[in-house]
Design a protein around this motif. Structure first.
Motif, mmCIF file in Angstrom:
data_model
loop_
_atom_site.group_PDB
_atom_site.id
_atom_site.type_symbol
_atom_site.label_atom_id
_atom_site.label_comp_id
_atom_site.label_asym_id
_atom_site.label_seq_id
_atom_site.Cartn_x
_atom_site.Cartn_y
_atom_site.Cartn_z
ATOM 1 N N HIS A 4 50.369 119.640 87.365
ATOM 2 C CA HIS A 4 50.434 121.072 87.678
ATOM 3 C C HIS A 4 51.084 121.843 86.529
ATOM 4 N N ALA A 5 52.128 121.260 85.951
ATOM 5 C CA ALA A 5 52.779 121.944 84.824
ATOM 6 C C ALA A 5 51.801 122.076 83.662
ATOM 7 N N THR A 24 48.517 122.050 83.787
ATOM 8 C CA THR A 24 47.422 122.962 84.129
ATOM 9 C C THR A 24 47.862 124.419 84.021
ATOM 10 N N ARG A 25 49.084 124.715 84.481
ATOM 11 C CA ARG A 25 49.560 126.104 84.399
ATOM 12 C C ARG A 25 49.655 126.556 82.937
ATOM 13 N N GLN A 26 50.195 125.681 82.095
ATOM 14 C CA GLN A 26 50.323 126.071 80.694
ATOM 15 C C GLN A 26 48.964 126.199 80.039
ATOM 16 N N CYS A 46 46.190 127.013 81.501
ATOM 17 C CA CYS A 46 45.551 128.235 82.006
ATOM 18 C C CYS A 46 46.068 129.461 81.258
ATOM 19 N N GLU A 47 47.376 129.475 81.023
ATOM 20 C CA GLU A 47 47.963 130.616 80.322
ATOM 21 C C GLU A 47 47.385 130.705 78.901
ATOM 22 N N ILE A 66 40.435 129.492 86.083
ATOM 23 C CA ILE A 66 41.849 129.849 86.241
ATOM 24 C C ILE A 66 42.073 130.459 87.626
ATOM 25 N N LEU A 94 44.888 128.256 90.005
ATOM 26 C CA LEU A 94 46.255 128.710 90.280
ATOM 27 C C LEU A 94 46.543 128.787 91.784
ATOM 28 N N MET A 144 46.681 125.135 93.347
ATOM 29 C CA MET A 144 47.923 124.378 93.149
ATOM 30 C C MET A 144 49.043 124.951 94.014
ATOM 31 N N MET A 145 49.027 126.281 94.186
ATOM 32 C CA MET A 145 50.062 126.902 95.013
ATOM 33 C C MET A 145 49.943 126.425 96.460
ATOM 34 N N GLU A 162 51.333 122.948 96.678
ATOM 35 C CA GLU A 162 52.789 122.895 96.541
ATOM 36 C C GLU A 162 53.515 123.529 97.717
#
Ligand SMILES: [Fe+2]
Ligand SMILES: [Fe+2]
Length: 227
Positions: free
Chosen positions: A79-80, A82-84, A86-87, A118, A122, A125-126, A129
């Motif tokens: 997840h970390a 993927t978030r980076q 995506c940004e 994206i 996002l 994943m939310m 989590e």
């Protein structure tokens, strides 16, 4: 992570990390020759913090321990990452489409597919989590299994459908880019865009495999056993 690696090498090897470096204003181009340790020092962060944000802390084992541990691993790494990614992809896909869309029409489609990817990842994943993972953790800790969604099979089914859509978008991106083939005149942003997409694809394959084939079946069994 070798401590003697330079911050420039890190940015090259892990282009998805560029957004993290940007956020901490770590110069990885003009002053890319500094060691990672030195660059972190200057930015006032620890190497551990940087690595955690990049999401490289992969566990090379198939023994996932408890479901709670497996979920924490997924969040801390995939997840970390993927978030980076995506940004970074949001920045790069806009930039490359704006700059090269006239001569390379495929980057306009890449921008559109990337934005959709994206927009799917996002919130996906939310939900994992905030809803699914805490529920599974509760079950594992002897919780009652009370939830707003009935059985865990319901959110699992939704997550798997969303994974399928992500897989389709990754296939469409491969097709649009002729397997991420770069044109001869590709600039650094163009290259970083394709490399980050290919890297995210690789990571998503591993990530989705862990959820679909390890986590979800075990969560379904656990709920059955706790009933
Ligand atoms: Fe996930
Ligand atoms: Fe997922």
């Amino acid at each position: 992570m070798h401590m003697d690696k330079t911050i420039g090498q890190l940015a090259l090897e892990r282009p998805h990390a560029i957004a993290v470096l940007e956020r901490w204003k770590i110069d990885y181009c003009c002053r890319g020759n500094r060691s990672v340790a030195e660059a972190c020092d200057e930015a006032g962060i620890s190497i551990g913090e940087l690595m955690a944000a990049i999401g490289t802390d992969k566990v090379a084992t198939n023994d996932w321990g408890t479901l709670t541990e497996l979920q924490r691993h997924i969040v801390a790494t995939h997840h970390a990452y993927t978030r980076q990614a995506c940004e970074t992809l949001d920045l790069l896909s806009r930039k490359v489409a704006g700059r090269h869309g006239d001569r390379h029409a495929e980057v306009l489609e890449v921008r559109q597919l990337t934005a959709e990817l994206i927009g799917d990842l996002l919130p996906h994943m939310m939900k994992e989590e905030q809803i699914l993972f805490p529920y599974v953790e509760g079950l594992e800790n002897g919780g009652t299994g009370d939830s707003c969604f009935g059985t865990v099979a319901n959110p699992v089914r939704v997550m798997m459908m969303e994974h399928e859509r992500v897989g389709e978008l990754l296939v469409a991106l491969r097709a649009a880019t002729s397997e991420y083939k770069l044109p001869d005149d590709a600039c650094l942003s163009f290259r970083a865009l394709y490399e980050t997409l290919a890297g995210l694809e690789r990571d998503l394959h591993e990530h989705i495999h862990l959820e679909n084939n390890v986590l979800f079946p075990r969560a379904l069994r656990l709920e059955e056993e706790s009933a």
